[in-house]
Write a protein that holds these residues in place. Sequence first.
Motif, PDB file in Angstrom:
ATOM      1  N   MET A   8       0.841  -1.196   0.000  1.00 41.85           N
ATOM      2  CA  MET A   8       0.000   0.000   0.000  1.00 41.85           C
ATOM      3  C   MET A   8       0.879   1.250   0.000  1.00 41.85           C
ATOM      4  O   MET A   8       1.779   1.381   0.827  1.00 41.85           O
ATOM      5  N   ARG A   9       0.625   2.144  -0.939  1.00 47.96           N
ATOM      6  CA  ARG A   9       1.438   3.359  -1.058  1.00 47.96           C
ATOM      7  C   ARG A   9       1.074   4.327   0.070  1.00 47.96           C
ATOM      8  O   ARG A   9      -0.051   4.830   0.136  1.00 47.96           O
ATOM      9  N   THR A  10       2.022   4.559   0.946  1.00 48.24           N
ATOM     10  CA  THR A  10       1.762   5.285   2.191  1.00 48.24           C
ATOM     11  C   THR A  10       2.615   6.537   2.294  1.00 48.24           C
ATOM     12  O   THR A  10       3.783   6.531   1.920  1.00 48.24           O
ATOM     13  N   LEU A  11       2.011   7.594   2.803  1.00 46.86           N
ATOM     14  CA  LEU A  11       2.732   8.834   3.080  1.00 46.86           C
ATOM     15  C   LEU A  11       2.832   8.987   4.589  1.00 46.86           C
ATOM     16  O   LEU A  11       1.832   8.823   5.303  1.00 46.86           O
ATOM     17  N   TYR A  12       4.027   9.315   5.076  1.00 44.86           N
ATOM     18  CA  TYR A  12       4.250   9.518   6.505  1.00 44.86           C
ATOM     19  C   TYR A  12       4.695  10.954   6.749  1.00 44.86           C
ATOM     20  O   TYR A  12       5.664  11.425   6.149  1.00 44.86           O
ATOM     21  N   PHE A  13       3.939  11.674   7.579  1.00 44.17           N
ATOM     22  CA  PHE A  13       4.330  13.032   7.985  1.00 44.17           C
ATOM     23  C   PHE A  13       5.279  12.932   9.175  1.00 44.17           C
ATOM     24  O   PHE A  13       4.869  12.493  10.253  1.00 44.17           O
ATOM     25  N   ASP A  14       6.519  13.333   8.985  1.00 47.39           N
ATOM     26  CA  ASP A  14       7.505  13.355  10.073  1.00 47.39           C
ATOM     27  C   ASP A  14       7.579  14.796  10.574  1.00 47.39           C
ATOM     28  O   ASP A  14       8.333  15.620  10.043  1.00 47.39           O
ATOM     29  N   CYS A  15       6.761  15.091  11.603  1.00 53.07           N
ATOM     30  CA  CYS A  15       6.550  16.492  12.018  1.00 53.07           C
ATOM     31  C   CYS A  15       7.489  16.887  13.154  1.00 53.07           C
ATOM     32  O   CYS A  15       7.046  17.362  14.202  1.00 53.07           O
ATOM     33  N   PHE A  16       8.795  16.723  12.964  1.00 54.40           N
ATOM     34  CA  PHE A  16       9.702  17.028  14.076  1.00 54.40           C
ATOM     35  C   PHE A  16       9.782  18.535  14.344  1.00 54.40           C
ATOM     36  O   PHE A  16      10.232  18.965  15.395  1.00 54.40           O
TER      37      PHE A  16
ATOM     38  N   GLY B  73      -0.790   9.381  -5.869  1.00 59.48           N
ATOM     39  CA  GLY B  73      -1.341   8.030  -5.716  1.00 59.48           C
ATOM     40  C   GLY B  73      -1.249   7.490  -4.307  1.00 59.48           C
ATOM     41  O   GLY B  73      -1.104   6.282  -4.093  1.00 59.48           O
ATOM     42  N   ILE B  74      -1.334   8.385  -3.323  1.00 62.11           N
ATOM     43  CA  ILE B  74      -1.234   7.967  -1.915  1.00 62.11           C
ATOM     44  C   ILE B  74      -2.502   7.212  -1.517  1.00 62.11           C
ATOM     45  O   ILE B  74      -3.617   7.689  -1.721  1.00 62.11           O
ATOM     46  N   GLU B  75      -2.316   6.022  -0.932  1.00 53.45           N
ATOM     47  CA  GLU B  75      -3.460   5.206  -0.510  1.00 53.45           C
ATOM     48  C   GLU B  75      -3.724   5.276   0.995  1.00 53.45           C
ATOM     49  O   GLU B  75      -4.833   5.018   1.447  1.00 53.45           O
TER      50      GLU B  75
ATOM     51  N   VAL C 104      11.088   2.675   1.295  1.00 48.48           N
ATOM     52  CA  VAL C 104      11.035   4.105   1.013  1.00 48.48           C
ATOM     53  C   VAL C 104      11.264   4.366  -0.472  1.00 48.48           C
ATOM     54  O   VAL C 104      12.222   3.870  -1.060  1.00 48.48           O
ATOM     55  N   GLU C 105      10.365   5.160  -1.072  1.00 45.86           N
ATOM     56  CA  GLU C 105      10.490   5.506  -2.491  1.00 45.86           C
ATOM     57  C   GLU C 105      10.886   6.951  -2.712  1.00 45.86           C
ATOM     58  O   GLU C 105      11.670   7.263  -3.595  1.00 45.86           O
ATOM     59  N   SER C 106      10.320   7.860  -1.915  1.00 43.01           N
ATOM     60  CA  SER C 106      10.722   9.260  -2.061  1.00 43.01           C
ATOM     61  C   SER C 106      10.580   9.992  -0.733  1.00 43.01           C
ATOM     62  O   SER C 106       9.811   9.582   0.145  1.00 43.01           O
ATOM     63  N   ILE C 107      11.362  11.061  -0.612  1.00 49.10           N
ATOM     64  CA  ILE C 107      11.430  11.853   0.616  1.00 49.10           C
ATOM     65  C   ILE C 107      11.319  13.309   0.204  1.00 49.10           C
ATOM     66  O   ILE C 107      11.880  13.720  -0.821  1.00 49.10           O
ATOM     67  N   GLY C 108      10.592  14.097   0.971  1.00 50.77           N
ATOM     68  CA  GLY C 108      10.487  15.520   0.666  1.00 50.77           C
ATOM     69  C   GLY C 108      10.605  16.355   1.924  1.00 50.77           C
ATOM     70  O   GLY C 108      10.145  15.958   2.991  1.00 50.77           O
ATOM     71  N   TYR C 109      11.256  17.509   1.787  1.00 54.46           N
ATOM     72  CA  TYR C 109      11.393  18.455   2.896  1.00 54.46           C
ATOM     73  C   TYR C 109      10.696  19.758   2.515  1.00 54.46           C
ATOM     74  O   TYR C 109      11.027  20.367   1.490  1.00 54.46           O
ATOM     75  N   GLY C 110       9.736  20.186   3.331  1.00 50.72           N
ATOM     76  CA  GLY C 110       9.019  21.437   3.101  1.00 50.72           C
ATOM     77  C   GLY C 110       9.422  22.459   4.144  1.00 50.72           C
ATOM     78  O   GLY C 110       9.321  22.217   5.339  1.00 50.72           O
TER      79      GLY C 110
ATOM     80  N   ARG D 121       9.237  16.891   7.123  1.00 49.73           N
ATOM     81  CA  ARG D 121       9.712  15.804   6.252  1.00 49.73           C
ATOM     82  C   ARG D 121       8.553  14.864   5.944  1.00 49.73           C
ATOM     83  O   ARG D 121       7.804  14.480   6.849  1.00 49.73           O
ATOM     84  N   ILE D 122       8.389  14.534   4.666  1.00 51.67           N
ATOM     85  CA  ILE D 122       7.441  13.473   4.332  1.00 51.67           C
ATOM     86  C   ILE D 122       8.195  12.320   3.688  1.00 51.67           C
ATOM     87  O   ILE D 122       9.177  12.528   2.972  1.00 51.67           O
ATOM     88  N   ILE D 123       7.745  11.132   4.006  1.00 50.37           N
ATOM     89  CA  ILE D 123       8.381   9.913   3.507  1.00 50.37           C
ATOM     90  C   ILE D 123       7.273   9.114   2.825  1.00 50.37           C
ATOM     91  O   ILE D 123       6.212   8.865   3.414  1.00 50.37           O
ATOM     92  N   ILE D 124       7.514   8.765   1.564  1.00 51.48           N
ATOM     93  CA  ILE D 124       6.519   8.014   0.794  1.00 51.48           C
ATOM     94  C   ILE D 124       7.098   6.661   0.429  1.00 51.48           C
ATOM     95  O   ILE D 124       8.251   6.571  -0.022  1.00 51.48           O
ATOM     96  N   GLY D 125       6.337   5.618   0.649  1.00 53.45           N
ATOM     97  CA  GLY D 125       6.837   4.282   0.309  1.00 53.45           C
ATOM     98  C   GLY D 125       5.738   3.233   0.367  1.00 53.45           C
ATOM     99  O   GLY D 125       4.572   3.535   0.603  1.00 53.45           O
ATOM    100  N   GLU D 126       6.149   2.008   0.145  1.00 53.13           N
ATOM    101  CA  GLU D 126       5.211   0.871   0.116  1.00 53.13           C
ATOM    102  C   GLU D 126       5.246   0.133   1.449  1.00 53.13           C
ATOM    103  O   GLU D 126       6.317  -0.213   1.949  1.00 53.13           O
ATOM    104  N   ILE D 127       4.068  -0.075   2.010  1.00 50.61           N
ATOM    105  CA  ILE D 127       3.935  -0.923   3.199  1.00 50.61           C
ATOM    106  C   ILE D 127       3.359  -2.246   2.706  1.00 50.61           C
ATOM    107  O   ILE D 127       2.343  -2.272   1.983  1.00 50.61           O
ATOM    108  N   GLN D 128       4.007  -3.327   3.065  1.00 52.04           N
ATOM    109  CA  GLN D 128       3.553  -4.654   2.608  1.00 52.04           C
ATOM    110  C   GLN D 128       2.316  -5.086   3.385  1.00 52.04           C
ATOM    111  O   GLN D 128       2.167  -4.797   4.535  1.00 52.04           O
TER     112      GLN D 128
END
Length: 284
Positions: free
Chosen positions: A1-9, A185-187, A257-263, A277-284
């Motif tokens: 499942m294509r997942t986005l994680y908000f890393d709100c440090f 395509g975030i699920e 992990v497929e892609s990482i972004g810093y805003g 920081r957001i981290i986008i990747g596949e969770i099995q």
Amino acid sequence: MRTLYFDCFSGISGDMVIGALIDAGADPLQMEEELKKLNLNEEYTLSWGKVVKNGISSTKFDVILTSKSEQPHEHSHSHGHKHSHNGDHSHSHEHEHSHNDEHNHSHALHNHHGSRTYKQIVEAINEANLNESVTNMSIAIFKKIGEAEGHIHGLPLDKVHFHEVGAVDSIIDIIGAAILIEQLGIESVQSSAIPTGSGHIHIDHGIYPVPAPATLEILKGVPIASNAIRSELATPTGAAIAAVLAEKFGSLPAMTVESIGYGAGTKTFENHPNVLRIIIGEIQ
């Protein structure tokens, strides 16, 4: 499942979310075209570009209001100005909008009293013919903010006027974030606990503690992280994006992990990179 994680440090705001999504590979030009469906394009231009925050290369996103728009109140946290904390102005892009459709647009969002109602915003989103998931995400986020503001001020949802959050920049931040999340395509979405910061801020009604009452109301049921920074780290818009979209709050899930972004945020802190920081990747 294509997942986005908000890393709100360093907290979360609407412009930081969009900056991080662009940084992770989303297409801001497609977002810009979709946003034109709201018929607000004579009120703003968009700007995005690379900046360095305490050694981290990140993307800064801004909504620059034109003279035709209502100016935001002090509580419109990080928008409406060009920021260059590290001299990285040369990479910023501004995109002017054409005004030739301004005579046929919907008037749902046009008023001259410095505020827009929840009902007007929902009508405008529904009239814009956006993708269904973008429409649903955007309305859910506005509803979360509207219910919080209504609770604080003792008003039913339909009577809530968005002074701070209804400014053009926050409308763009919320709907723009929904467009980019759908585009990628975030699920599913997960998030870290949300640091709110501390201290005091000036808003319409006076000097308020951090987190502001509406922000705290939005974050009911969401884990809040302690943080020694004396500044507002979570804005109502950012808090609502996380509260509505994240299905789970906690540490980074096991993922490929497929892609990482810093805003980048607007403020610069001495010993702390003010980025989401957001981290986008596949969770099995």
